[in-house]
Design an enzyme around this catalytic site. Structure first.
Site, PDB file in Angstrom:
ATOM      1  N   TYR A   1       0.830  -1.197   0.000  1.00 35.76           N
ATOM      2  CA  TYR A   1       0.000   0.000   0.000  1.00 35.76           C
ATOM      3  C   TYR A   1       0.871   1.257   0.000  1.00 35.76           C
ATOM      4  O   TYR A   1       1.948   1.278   0.613  1.00 35.76           O
ATOM      5  CB  TYR A   1      -0.912   0.047   1.228  1.00 35.76           C
TER       6      TYR A   1
ATOM      7  N   PRO B   1     -16.590  -3.220   1.623  1.00 35.38           N
ATOM      8  CA  PRO B   1     -17.964  -3.419   2.115  1.00 35.38           C
ATOM      9  C   PRO B   1     -19.007  -2.587   1.373  1.00 35.38           C
ATOM     10  O   PRO B   1     -20.186  -2.921   1.407  1.00 35.38           O
ATOM     11  CB  PRO B   1     -17.870  -3.016   3.591  1.00 35.38           C
TER      12      PRO B   1
END
Length: 335
Positions: free
Chosen positions: A53, A219
Site C-alpha cells: 500500500y 464493504p
C-alpha cells in the site's frame, strides 16, 4: 465500540476495522494521523494495511506502513492499543515491473525478507496479524508454515491470516498446519458485501469450520452501496462512483435497477445507504468486522455510526430480496 474475538483466538478486536490503503496516495500524513487518532479514541483497535500500500503518483509502495510507523512513534500507547495487521505477497516495485527473484509471493525467503522490511517501516517489533495477500501456487504449504513457525518463535508475528483464499485453500492450509502442530490461519479477508455475496458459498463456511474470523473488504463495493445513484443525481459522486467497480456495475441495467431499489428502500426508512451496508455485514454469521478505508474524518464518522445501527428483521428480509445471496453450497449449484 463493540468488540469480538478474532476467530478462534483469544484476541479481542473492534467490530470495525480501519483500512489504511488511502493513506499516502489519497490522504496526506497529517490527515491520516488525525483519522487514526479519531478511530482509536472511538475504540477502533484493529488497523489493517499491507506492504504494497502507498503507491501513487507522488508516493511509493510501503509509504502507508511508514505513515503508521510515524503515528506509532508519537507514543501515547498508540502501538500497544492497536491490533496491527499487514500483508505479504505482492511485488513492491512502484513501476509494477517484474519483481527481482524471490521478492514477491510466499517463499520462505520472501516471507522473512518482507517481515523485516515491514517491521522497519512500521517502527515496531511485532506484527499482530500477518496475512497472506493471495495464494501462491508455486510454494509448498509446508514451506510457508515452516517460515511462519520461525517468525512466531522469534516473536515477530503473533497470528497469521489469509486474504482472497478460496474455501479449499483455507482447508488445505489449516490441515497442513495441524499436521505440523502449528496454529494455522485465524482470519480470512475476502470480498464480501450486499452486492457481492459469492463468499457465502464456500469461503465463509470454510472459515467458520476452521475457526477463522471473516474480515470483509470493499464493504460498499467500491462505492456502489454508498448512495451511488443519489450522488450521481446530485453531481457529487466523486472518483469512487465515476470510475472503477461502481461505474462498471452501474453500467449494467440489472445492477442499476437493484441499486435504485436499495436506495429507495432505505430512503423510506430514513437510513443512510453506506451505513446500512456496513451494519448488514455485522449481522452476518462469521463476520468479525468490515474494513472501512476512510479518506476523511467525515467518512470515518459515518462508518462509526454503522456499528450502533440495528436493522430490523423486516428490513433484513427486504435487503435479501433486493440483493439475494447465492444460497448454500452445494445445494446452490447441484440437485
Amino acid at each position: 465500540m463493540k468488540y469480538t474475538q478474532l476467530g478462534r483466538t483469544g484476541l479481542k478486536v473492534s467490530r470495525l476495522v480501519l483500512g489504511t490503503m488511502n493513506f499516502g496516495p489519497q490522504t496526506d500524513e497529517a490527515t491520516s494521523h488525525a483519522i487514526m487518532d479519531t478511530a482509536l479514541d472511538a475504540g477502533v483497535n484493529f488497523f489493517d494495511t499491507a506492504n504494497t500500500y502507498g503507491g501513487g503518483p507522488s508516493t511509493s509502495k510501503g509509504r502507508t506502513e511508514e505513515i503508521l510507523g510515524s503515528w506509532f512513534a508519537k507514543g501515547g500507547g498508540r502501538r500497544d492499543k492497536t491490533v496491527l495487521a499487514t500483508k505479504v505477497y505482492g511485488n513492491t516495485n512502484d513501476d509494477n515491473s517484474p519483481a527481482w527473484p524471490n521478492h514477491d509471493k510466499l517463499s520462505a525467503l520472501n516471507i522473512r525478507r518482507s517481515v523485516d522490511a515491514s517491521l522497519k517501516r512500521l517502527g515496531t517489533d511485532r506484527i499482530d496479524l500477518y496475512q497472506f495477500h493471495h495464494i501462491d501456487r508455486n510454494t509448498p504449504v509446508d514451506e510457508i508454515w515452516q517460515a511462519v513457525d520461525v517468525l512466531v518463535q522469534q516473536g515477530k508475528v503473533l497470528y497469521v491470516g489469509s486474504s482472497n483464499f478460496p474455501g479449499w485453500k483455507i482447508a488445505q492450509a489449516n490441515e497442513a498446519a495441524a499436521r505440523r502442530g502449528s496454529y494455522g490461519l485465524v482470519s480470512e479477508q475476502c470480498l464480501y458485501n450486499l452486492a457481492e455475496r459469492s463468499a457465502e458459498l464456500e469461503v465463509i463456511p470454510a472459515a467458520q469450520e476452521y475457526g477463522l474470523g471473516v474480515i470483509p473488504w470493499s464493504p460498499l463495493h467500491g462505492g456502489l452501496l454508498g448512495g451511488a445513484l443519489r450522488k450521481e443525481r446530485e453531481g457529487g459522486g466523486g472518483e469512487r462512483t465515476s470510475a472503477g467497480r461502481a461505474a462498471q456495475e452501474l453500467a449494467r441495467p440489472a445492477v442499476r435497477e437493484r441499486v435504485r431499489a436499495y436506495e429507495d428502500l432505505l430512503a423510506e426508512h430514513g437510513l443512510d445507504a453506506g451505513e446500512v451496508a456496513l451494519a448488514w455485514l455485522l449481522t452476518r454469521p462469521g463476520v468479525t468486522g468490515p474494513i472501512v478505508g476512510p479518506r476523511t474524518e467525515e467518512q470515518l464518522a459515518s462508518a462509526l455510526r454503522a456499528v450502533g445501527l440495528t436493522l430490523s428483521e423486516e428490513l433484513l428480509a427486504s435487503l435479501d430480496e433486493v440483493f439475494p445471496g447465492p444460497g448454500a453450497a452445494p445445494e446452490a449449484f447441484a440437485w
